[in-house]
Write a protein that holds these residues in place. Sequence first.
Motif, PDB file in Angstrom:
ATOM      1  N   ILE A 317       0.328  -1.065  -0.512  1.00 21.84           N
ATOM      2  CA  ILE A 317       0.127   0.588  -0.411  1.00 21.84           C
ATOM      3  C   ILE A 317      -0.433   1.073  -1.865  1.00 21.84           C
ATOM      4  O   ILE A 317      -0.328   1.221  -2.681  1.00 21.84           O
ATOM      5  N   LYS A 318      -1.388   2.312  -1.602  1.00 25.34           N
ATOM      6  CA  LYS A 318      -1.882   2.957  -2.461  1.00 25.34           C
ATOM      7  C   LYS A 318      -1.729   4.187  -2.078  1.00 25.34           C
ATOM      8  O   LYS A 318      -1.996   4.804  -1.023  1.00 25.34           O
ATOM      9  N   ARG A 319      -2.001   5.447  -2.913  1.00 23.19           N
ATOM     10  CA  ARG A 319      -1.424   6.575  -2.983  1.00 23.19           C
ATOM     11  C   ARG A 319      -1.518   7.304  -4.539  1.00 23.19           C
ATOM     12  O   ARG A 319      -2.185   6.386  -5.118  1.00 23.19           O
ATOM     13  N   SER A 320      -2.595   8.812  -3.605  1.00 19.13           N
ATOM     14  CA  SER A 320      -2.441   9.321  -4.610  1.00 19.13           C
ATOM     15  C   SER A 320      -2.014  10.648  -4.672  1.00 19.13           C
ATOM     16  O   SER A 320      -1.322  10.914  -4.326  1.00 19.13           O
ATOM     17  N   THR A 321      -1.584  11.035  -6.360  1.00 20.67           N
ATOM     18  CA  THR A 321      -0.484  12.177  -6.260  1.00 20.67           C
ATOM     19  C   THR A 321      -1.533  12.979  -7.580  1.00 20.67           C
ATOM     20  O   THR A 321      -2.201  12.855  -8.238  1.00 20.67           O
ATOM     21  N   ARG A 341       9.633  20.344  -6.073  1.00 19.50           N
ATOM     22  CA  ARG A 341       8.382  19.151  -5.628  1.00 19.50           C
ATOM     23  C   ARG A 341       7.684  19.536  -6.418  1.00 19.50           C
ATOM     24  O   ARG A 341       6.893  20.156  -7.047  1.00 19.50           O
ATOM     25  N   GLY A 342       7.683  18.640  -8.219  1.00 21.14           N
ATOM     26  CA  GLY A 342       6.000  18.543  -9.369  1.00 21.14           C
ATOM     27  C   GLY A 342       5.675  16.899  -9.422  1.00 21.14           C
ATOM     28  O   GLY A 342       4.274  17.275  -8.573  1.00 21.14           O
ATOM     29  N   THR A 343       5.915  15.979  -9.107  1.00 24.51           N
ATOM     30  CA  THR A 343       4.400  15.403  -8.843  1.00 24.51           C
ATOM     31  C   THR A 343       4.828  14.640  -6.958  1.00 24.51           C
ATOM     32  O   THR A 343       5.553  14.578  -6.468  1.00 24.51           O
ATOM     33  N   THR A 344       3.212  14.711  -6.679  1.00 23.55           N
ATOM     34  CA  THR A 344       2.827  15.439  -5.293  1.00 23.55           C
ATOM     35  C   THR A 344       1.882  14.731  -4.778  1.00 23.55           C
ATOM     36  O   THR A 344       1.087  13.765  -5.192  1.00 23.55           O
ATOM     37  N   ASP A 345       2.638  13.258  -3.613  1.00 23.31           N
ATOM     38  CA  ASP A 345       1.913  12.463  -3.021  1.00 23.31           C
ATOM     39  C   ASP A 345       0.766  13.213  -2.161  1.00 23.31           C
ATOM     40  O   ASP A 345       1.190  13.960  -1.206  1.00 23.31           O
ATOM     41  N   TYR A 346       0.064  12.856  -2.002  1.00 28.18           N
ATOM     42  CA  TYR A 346      -1.502  13.452  -0.564  1.00 28.18           C
ATOM     43  C   TYR A 346      -2.147  12.702  -0.551  1.00 28.18           C
ATOM     44  O   TYR A 346      -2.895  13.419   0.897  1.00 28.18           O
ATOM     45  N   ASN A 347      -2.193  11.379  -0.625  1.00 26.29           N
ATOM     46  CA  ASN A 347      -3.090  10.986  -0.204  1.00 26.29           C
ATOM     47  C   ASN A 347      -2.331   9.173  -0.586  1.00 26.29           C
ATOM     48  O   ASN A 347      -2.535   8.367  -0.977  1.00 26.29           O
ATOM     49  N   ILE A 348      -2.398   8.386   1.407  1.00 26.70           N
ATOM     50  CA  ILE A 348      -1.233   7.632   1.530  1.00 26.70           C
ATOM     51  C   ILE A 348      -1.992   6.573   2.041  1.00 26.70           C
ATOM     52  O   ILE A 348      -2.149   6.993   3.494  1.00 26.70           O
ATOM     53  N   THR A 349      -2.148   5.112   2.322  1.00 29.79           N
ATOM     54  CA  THR A 349      -2.963   4.358   2.875  1.00 29.79           C
ATOM     55  C   THR A 349      -2.127   3.359   2.313  1.00 29.79           C
ATOM     56  O   THR A 349      -1.528   2.795   1.521  1.00 29.79           O
ATOM     57  N   THR A 350      -2.034   2.409   4.257  1.00 30.00           N
ATOM     58  CA  THR A 350      -1.243   1.331   3.886  1.00 30.00           C
ATOM     59  C   THR A 350      -2.083   0.400   4.073  1.00 30.00           C
ATOM     60  O   THR A 350      -2.863   0.365   4.689  1.00 30.00           O
ATOM     61  N   GLN A 351      -1.881  -0.830   3.788  1.00 26.40           N
ATOM     62  CA  GLN A 351      -3.462  -1.972   3.734  1.00 26.40           C
ATOM     63  C   GLN A 351      -1.985  -3.549   4.723  1.00 26.40           C
ATOM     64  O   GLN A 351      -0.975  -4.159   3.825  1.00 26.40           O
ATOM     65  N   ASP A 352      -2.065  -3.847   5.922  1.00 24.59           N
ATOM     66  CA  ASP A 352      -1.183  -4.867   6.422  1.00 24.59           C
ATOM     67  C   ASP A 352      -1.961  -5.971   5.865  1.00 24.59           C
ATOM     68  O   ASP A 352      -3.073  -6.179   6.223  1.00 24.59           O
ATOM     69  N   LYS A 353      -0.700  -7.317   5.376  1.00 33.40           N
ATOM     70  CA  LYS A 353      -1.757  -8.322   5.405  1.00 33.40           C
ATOM     71  C   LYS A 353      -0.511  -9.293   5.945  1.00 33.40           C
ATOM     72  O   LYS A 353       0.424  -9.269   5.834  1.00 33.40           O
ATOM     73  N   LEU A 354      -1.227 -10.378   5.927  1.00 35.58           N
ATOM     74  CA  LEU A 354      -0.561 -12.026   6.526  1.00 35.58           C
ATOM     75  C   LEU A 354      -0.889 -13.345   5.709  1.00 35.58           C
ATOM     76  O   LEU A 354      -2.506 -13.779   5.155  1.00 35.58           O
ATOM     77  N   THR A 355      -0.053 -13.756   5.713  1.00 35.27           N
ATOM     78  CA  THR A 355      -0.091 -15.168   4.996  1.00 35.27           C
ATOM     79  C   THR A 355      -0.083 -16.250   5.562  1.00 35.27           C
ATOM     80  O   THR A 355       1.311 -16.456   6.311  1.00 35.27           O
ATOM     81  N   TYR A 415      -5.335  -7.169   7.678  1.00 34.92           N
ATOM     82  CA  TYR A 415      -5.451  -6.801   8.763  1.00 34.92           C
ATOM     83  C   TYR A 415      -6.896  -5.619   9.077  1.00 34.92           C
ATOM     84  O   TYR A 415      -6.686  -4.560   7.490  1.00 34.92           O
ATOM     85  N   SER A 416      -7.568  -5.406   9.077  1.00 40.41           N
ATOM     86  CA  SER A 416      -8.906  -4.242   9.368  1.00 40.41           C
ATOM     87  C   SER A 416      -9.070  -3.593   9.211  1.00 40.41           C
ATOM     88  O   SER A 416      -9.906  -2.353   8.173  1.00 40.41           O
ATOM     89  N   LEU A 417      -7.613  -2.086   9.865  1.00 42.87           N
ATOM     90  CA  LEU A 417      -7.545  -1.505   9.860  1.00 42.87           C
ATOM     91  C   LEU A 417      -6.503  -1.119   9.009  1.00 42.87           C
ATOM     92  O   LEU A 417      -5.150  -1.321   9.176  1.00 42.87           O
ATOM     93  N   ASN A 418      -7.465  -0.065   8.073  1.00 45.97           N
ATOM     94  CA  ASN A 418      -5.929   0.796   7.079  1.00 45.97           C
ATOM     95  C   ASN A 418      -5.592   1.472   7.870  1.00 45.97           C
ATOM     96  O   ASN A 418      -5.303   2.105   8.818  1.00 45.97           O
ATOM     97  N   ASN A 419      -3.778   2.439   7.916  1.00 45.13           N
ATOM     98  CA  ASN A 419      -3.359   2.435   8.461  1.00 45.13           C
ATOM     99  C   ASN A 419      -2.690   4.744   6.918  1.00 45.13           C
ATOM    100  O   ASN A 419      -3.584   4.169   5.821  1.00 45.13           O
ATOM    101  N   ASN A 420      -2.773   5.096   7.091  1.00 42.51           N
ATOM    102  CA  ASN A 420      -2.676   6.762   6.728  1.00 42.51           C
ATOM    103  C   ASN A 420      -1.008   7.245   6.577  1.00 42.51           C
ATOM    104  O   ASN A 420      -0.449   7.056   8.428  1.00 42.51           O
ATOM    105  N   ARG A 421      -1.074   7.956   5.755  1.00 40.99           N
ATOM    106  CA  ARG A 421       0.403   9.058   6.182  1.00 40.99           C
ATOM    107  C   ARG A 421      -0.037  10.184   5.789  1.00 40.99           C
ATOM    108  O   ARG A 421      -0.588  10.966   5.452  1.00 40.99           O
ATOM    109  N   GLN A 422       1.259  10.911   5.918  1.00 45.57           N
ATOM    110  CA  GLN A 422       1.113  12.738   5.971  1.00 45.57           C
ATOM    111  C   GLN A 422       0.903  12.927   4.222  1.00 45.57           C
ATOM    112  O   GLN A 422       1.668  11.681   3.374  1.00 45.57           O
ATOM    113  N   ARG A 423       0.874  14.654   4.331  1.00 42.37           N
ATOM    114  CA  ARG A 423       0.459  14.614   2.767  1.00 42.37           C
ATOM    115  C   ARG A 423       1.854  14.935   2.356  1.00 42.37           C
ATOM    116  O   ARG A 423       3.019  15.289   3.054  1.00 42.37           O
ATOM    117  N   GLY A 424       2.097  14.805   1.048  1.00 46.50           N
ATOM    118  CA  GLY A 424       3.598  14.730   0.496  1.00 46.50           C
ATOM    119  C   GLY A 424       3.861  16.563   0.726  1.00 46.50           C
ATOM    120  O   GLY A 424       2.266  17.581   0.073  1.00 46.50           O
TER     121      GLY A 424
END
Length: 424
Positions: A317-321, A341-355, A415-424
């Motif tokens: 998980i990678k997030r910008s706040t 809300r004080g600390t707010t997430d505005y850009n969240i991307t996730t990267q699925d991994k496989l071992t 996995y080659s496709l990254n995923n996004n989440r909503q803004r906080g």
Amino acid sequence: GLSFCKNICSRFLFSGMAVIFMNQPEAFGLAYNDNDFVFRSTNYTPTQRFKVMVLPSTYPTDPILATVRVWPRQATSGSVERAFYDPSRILQTQLSQQIEIPGASHAGGFDANNIHFEYVLYVQEEDKVGGVYVGGASTISDLRSVWNGVENKVNWLDFGYDYYDMKSGNNLRRPLSQAPLTQYIDSNQSAFLYFLSSDNNASVVKVDSYDSNGAVLQSGSFSFSITNQYGYVAVGTYDLINSDASIWSGSTPSTIIDGAAYYDATIRSGGGLQATVRYYIDSKCSKYEPIRLHWLNKLGGFDSFNFNLKSEEQTSIKRSTYLQDEHSFTGTAWKYEKTSRGTTDYNITTQDKLTVNTDYLTEEESVWMQDFATSPVVFQELKHELIALSGKPKRIAKQTSLNDKLMQYTFELEYSLNNNRQRG
């Protein structure tokens, strides 16, 4: 061919045979190794250079790929009239991988047009006249082909495409792969064999199945044609069952596979014979769900392997706040609430991994894993679809039965496709 020569000659005028090729690459070459042309002019001068154009075989319907200027170089013998040009970097841009799990009632064999490219070199001498370069004599190379492959530099010095060419009269050729000729597959999976056949002969795939004691159960075959020298066949259990039954002679795919412990798939082209690949069905017992991966091998085809031991999926998980003031006006008050809300997430991307983990390997399979670890293109076969992965190994240790006894590898992929989440 003749029509190709007419197309080229109609576009360029020749002022004589003053430019000659000293050396040309083989008729079929690997695009990521050397494909050197050496040429010279019989009218050498100290100010001479050469105009070199890389032309597709479809020219002038398709445009010139590149135009460069090269100068003669000093040779070890002291001669300076020779020049060379290697168009490999230009040709690589015309190539890509090609793989697809075919649907129901498919034709069994397919053209692999994306993995190769045909071209010629047009070379013209240029020299200074009144301080300006002016074109002179010119010539055109023989028609050449490259395919989407590469060999280690040491091995390249001994490489010969004829070892893989299924043209009529060649015997015991190999697919475009350095994989072991004994492999393992489950009862509902895909596998592919890629090949080169320079004479475009009609090809035949023969499948023989056996019981656990080695007795022949069923035999069947189907024919297909390719139009441009490179092709591939789908020979996995899933692929054979889903091929068009009308193309088969002898036994049908369902009777060939049903109850078989293993089967042999052999490709013949004209009088040539490609090496047989043997597939053992459901012979690797594991309490884990196997992960089947397909990857681009060094020779431009796709190899397949089941990773049968424990696999693990993770999500990074990678997030910008940013920090905002939690207070706000409510009527006349300047205050905050428990929901503020004080600390707010505005850009969240996730990267699925496989071992993934191999089971214990043979010596030949262990060597084969280096091809997987270095591949730039990997797919997971999941419900008969291909999901893109990116290989992450930065090194792989060579394992041998003498040094390591039991040989086994663990690989981390993303996995080659990254995923996004909503803004906080």
